[in-house]
Design an enzyme around this catalytic site. Structure first.
Site, PDB file in Angstrom:
ATOM      1  N   HIS A   1      39.245  12.021  81.900  1.00  0.00           N
ATOM      2  CA  HIS A   1      38.335  11.793  80.774  1.00  0.00           C
ATOM      3  C   HIS A   1      38.377  10.315  80.463  1.00  0.00           C
ATOM      4  CE1 HIS A   1      41.900  11.574  78.149  1.00  0.00           C
ATOM      5  NE2 HIS A   1      42.325  12.673  78.741  1.00  0.00           N
TER       6      HIS A   1
ATOM      7  N   ASP B   1      53.476  15.171  77.303  1.00  0.00           N
ATOM      8  CA  ASP B   1      52.166  14.508  77.286  1.00  0.00           C
ATOM      9  C   ASP B   1      52.109  13.762  75.962  1.00  0.00           C
ATOM     10  OD1 ASP B   1      49.504  13.764  77.155  1.00  0.00           O
ATOM     11  OD2 ASP B   1      48.729  15.714  77.822  1.00  0.00           O
TER      12      ASP B   1
ATOM     13  N   TYR C   1      49.883  24.992  86.827  1.00  0.00           N
ATOM     14  CA  TYR C   1      50.574  25.773  85.784  1.00  0.00           C
ATOM     15  C   TYR C   1      50.664  27.216  86.272  1.00  0.00           C
ATOM     16  CZ  TYR C   1      48.485  21.675  83.671  1.00  0.00           C
ATOM     17  OH  TYR C   1      48.069  20.388  83.430  1.00  0.00           O
TER      18      TYR C   1
ATOM     19  N   ARG D   1      52.212  18.537  85.080  1.00  0.00           N
ATOM     20  CA  ARG D   1      51.036  17.649  84.997  1.00  0.00           C
ATOM     21  C   ARG D   1      51.564  16.230  85.145  1.00  0.00           C
ATOM     22  NH1 ARG D   1      48.874  19.537  80.909  1.00  0.00           N
ATOM     23  NH2 ARG D   1      49.479  18.242  79.141  1.00  0.00           N
TER      24      ARG D   1
ATOM     25  N   HIS E   1      40.051  11.116  73.963  1.00  0.00           N
ATOM     26  CA  HIS E   1      38.895  11.544  74.761  1.00  0.00           C
ATOM     27  C   HIS E   1      37.768  10.635  74.304  1.00  0.00           C
ATOM     28  CE1 HIS E   1      40.705  15.815  75.499  1.00  0.00           C
ATOM     29  NE2 HIS E   1      41.408  14.843  76.014  1.00  0.00           N
TER      30      HIS E   1
ATOM     31  N   GLU F   1      44.768  13.040  85.793  1.00  0.00           N
ATOM     32  CA  GLU F   1      45.781  13.977  85.316  1.00  0.00           C
ATOM     33  C   GLU F   1      45.711  15.363  85.942  1.00  0.00           C
ATOM     34  OE1 GLU F   1      45.184  15.319  81.232  1.00  0.00           O
ATOM     35  OE2 GLU F   1      43.613  13.824  81.001  1.00  0.00           O
TER      36      GLU F   1
ATOM     37  N   ASP G   1      47.547   7.622  77.073  1.00  0.00           N
ATOM     38  CA  ASP G   1      47.590   9.065  77.328  1.00  0.00           C
ATOM     39  C   ASP G   1      48.345   9.290  78.629  1.00  0.00           C
ATOM     40  OD1 ASP G   1      47.125  11.766  77.417  1.00  0.00           O
ATOM     41  OD2 ASP G   1      44.964  11.621  77.759  1.00  0.00           O
TER      42      ASP G   1
ATOM     43  N   ASP H   1      48.077  15.327  45.684  1.00  0.00           N
ATOM     44  CA  ASP H   1      48.478  13.919  45.584  1.00  0.00           C
ATOM     45  C   ASP H   1      48.980  13.313  46.896  1.00  0.00           C
ATOM     46  OD1 ASP H   1      47.788  13.906  42.963  1.00  0.00           O
ATOM     47  OD2 ASP H   1      49.816  14.207  42.197  1.00  0.00           O
TER      48      ASP H   1
ATOM     49  N   HIS I   1      47.882  23.119  75.423  1.00  0.00           N
ATOM     50  CA  HIS I   1      47.929  22.333  74.178  1.00  0.00           C
ATOM     51  C   HIS I   1      49.137  22.707  73.323  1.00  0.00           C
ATOM     52  CE1 HIS I   1      43.321  21.667  74.613  1.00  0.00           C
ATOM     53  NE2 HIS I   1      44.016  20.851  75.366  1.00  0.00           N
TER      54      HIS I   1
ATOM     55  N   HIS J   1      41.794  22.800  84.169  1.00  0.00           N
ATOM     56  CA  HIS J   1      41.124  21.685  83.478  1.00  0.00           C
ATOM     57  C   HIS J   1      40.646  20.664  84.496  1.00  0.00           C
ATOM     58  CE1 HIS J   1      44.692  19.039  83.904  1.00  0.00           C
ATOM     59  NE2 HIS J   1      45.427  20.079  83.527  1.00  0.00           N
TER      60      HIS J   1
ATOM     61  N   GLU K   1      50.019  12.394  84.548  1.00  0.00           N
ATOM     62  CA  GLU K   1      48.825  11.735  83.987  1.00  0.00           C
ATOM     63  C   GLU K   1      49.060  10.240  83.827  1.00  0.00           C
ATOM     64  OE1 GLU K   1      47.769  13.019  79.980  1.00  0.00           O
ATOM     65  OE2 GLU K   1      45.750  12.237  80.266  1.00  0.00           O
TER      66      GLU K   1
HETATM   67  N1  GLY Z   1      46.618  14.351  75.845  1.00  0.00           N
HETATM   68  C1  GLY Z   1      45.313  14.853  75.909  1.00  0.00           C
HETATM   69  C2  GLY Z   1      44.796  14.885  77.258  1.00  0.00           C
HETATM   70  O1  GLY Z   1      45.533  14.685  78.208  1.00  0.00           O
HETATM   71  O2  GLY Z   1      43.620  15.056  77.481  1.00  0.00           O
HETATM   72 MN    MN Z   2      44.382  13.108  79.076  1.00  0.00          MN
HETATM   73 MN    MN Z   3      47.417  13.714  78.006  1.00  0.00          MN
END
Ligand code: GLY
Ligand code: MN
Ligand code: MN
Length: 451
Positions: free
Chosen positions: A364, A270, A398, A415, A371, A394, A281, A47, A253, A360, A417
């Protein structure tokens, strides 16, 4: 009066224009009929449903956010007398007492500017009438199994009636290819919303920074972010907020957000709000106690310089890869200077030894989806940047504990961003209001503590 609190002005003209643009593209692709359903509601447990979020393509073309809805676009001969038809839930006063307001077909047609609207229960019958003799069916093939089956069944019904002279579309095309390329370049209404959600989200980061102190828990800081998003009208966070203290910042993540914040650690946040279906973001990394240590400052300053170099590379005619390449050169040289990496810049680039610390990419697309839709390549080449595109910048670093890494850097994760709109001159950083220079962060945190 704080006008930032007022609801956004809503005009459905931009949606109508996008449907016209889609029709032009369909004409160039052979005409036909497009079927674009919204997303289904999902049960969470008994529910209880996950908060409902309309499909991004469907929202982009309609502005309509009720579940159980389908947009059908039928291209007339040479694009003339084309029609946008909405199928949605019927008015039902009994259901509305339980679940809230429904526009119903007539209300939706008037308010959202469709040519026709019908109840969603009529969809299969109406599609069976509209599908025959259309040259092309435009549909998101493979996106949803239930819809794939429904569309296959409709096609087979038409094929089964071939002796009556009806023909099923000979060509099926993925409508997302057209919509993705439209969504890649934002229109004025989209940019206005994205600036607004960026402003809310930068304020959320400032609020979180002011609140942070040793002894607080990551989830308490997350609550500050969510408070600011919701207080300012965001429907949701655009993605699960990452509030990562100390070593948690090295988990890309990390969403546990349940650890205590320790004196001497950094905190990586983030997080971004979602407003009218548009994401922000942003990442900021800062000391829990308000003062960077020497080693933290070294790594932070390196990432900041990489970000500055990447931002300088965002301009029309540059490619999507240029900001990444710019950030990478700065980062890798800095890693060598800090003795995180051995050997020359060329060697580190060739061997990709930097991937231990920066695994990474730098950007993006950003829009309705964090994304966002849109190809990253044109043929073999990276996509050229053009005004109206929005991308994140970004870079990060690390550093996990390891024998060959100076101990002073262990567990530092940084990071930074921001969200960049490509302009005719270069780019506009719509998230610049969240402090990121070391002295600005330290001053803000001093101010929050009243010292
Ligand atoms: N917060 C997701 C990214 O930075 O791609
Ligand atoms: Mn991002
Ligand atoms: Mn991000």
């Amino acid at each position: 009066m704080d006008t930032s609190q007022l609801p956004l002005e809503t005009s459905f003209e931009p949606y109508r224009q996008r449907r016209h643009l889609l029709i032009e593209r369909m004409v160039n692709g052979g005409g036909g009929i497009a079927v674009i359903p919204t997303s289904a509601e999902k049960a969470r447990n008994r529910d209880t449903h996950f908060p409902y979020r309309a499909d991004s393509y469907f929202q982009y073309l309609t502005g309509f956010t009720e579940p159980e809805a389908v947009l059908v676009v039928v291209v007339g001969k040479a694009g003339v007398s084309s029609q946008s038809i909405l199928f949605c839930r019927e008015k039902n006063l009994e259901r509305e007492i339980w679940d809230g307001f429904r526009h119903g077909p007539e209300g939706a047609r008037e308010i959202f500017g469709f040519d026709e609207a019908h109840t969603v229960s009529e969809f299969d019958d109406k599609l069976a009438e509209m599908l025959p003799d259309q040259p092309v069916l435009w549909f998101s093939i493979g996106h949803d199994t239930g819809w794939d089956q429904r569309i296959s069944a409709a096609l087979n019904t038409v094929r089964g009636a071939s002796r009556t002279g009806k023909r099923a579309p000979a060509t099926i095309r993925d409508v997302r290819a057209e919509l993705d390329s439209m969504r890649l370049v934002k229109d004025a209404a989209e940019l206005a919303t994205m600036r607004r959600v960026a402003a809310i989200s930068t304020d959320a980061h400032i609020r979180a920074m002011r609140f942070t102190a040793p002894g607080r828990f990551e989830y308490e800081v997350e609550a500050e972010l969510l408070h600011e998003f919701r207080r300012r009208g965001c429907e949701f966070p655009a993605y699960t907020s990452i509030v990562a203290g100390g070593a948690n910042a090295c988990v890309l993540h990390y969403v546990g957000n349940d650890q205590v914040l320790r004196d001497g650690d950094l905190l990586l946040i983030d997080a971004g709000g979602e407003l009218n279906g548009y994401a922000s973001d942003i990442t900021r990394s800062f000391p829990v106690n308000g003062r960077f240590s020497g080693a933290q400052a070294d790594v932070y300053q390196l990432v900041l310089e990489a970000q500055v170099a990447a931002i300088a590379a965002v301009r029309p005619s540059a490619t999507f890869a240029d900001p990444h390449d710019a950030a990478l050169s700065v980062l890798v040289q800095g890693m060598i200077d800090l003795k995180l990496l051995q050997g020359s810049l060329n060697q580190a680039m060739e061997e990709e030894s930097y991937k231990r610390f920066y695994m990474h990419r730098t950007s993006h697309w950003l829009g309705k989806d964090v994304h966002d839709a849109g190809e990253y390549k044109e043929g073999e080449n990276w996509a050229p940047l053009t005004p109206g595109m929005v991308l994140t910048i970004e870079p990060g670093c690390y550093i996990r504990p390891a024998d060959d890494v100076p101990e002073v850097f262990w567990n530092i994760g940084v990071r930074i961003e921001d969200d960049a709109v490509v302009t005719s001159m270069g780019c506009e950083i719509i998230t610049a209001a969240a402090p990121k220079k070391i002295e600005d962060i330290e001053a803000l945190m001093r101010d929050a503590r009243g010292n």
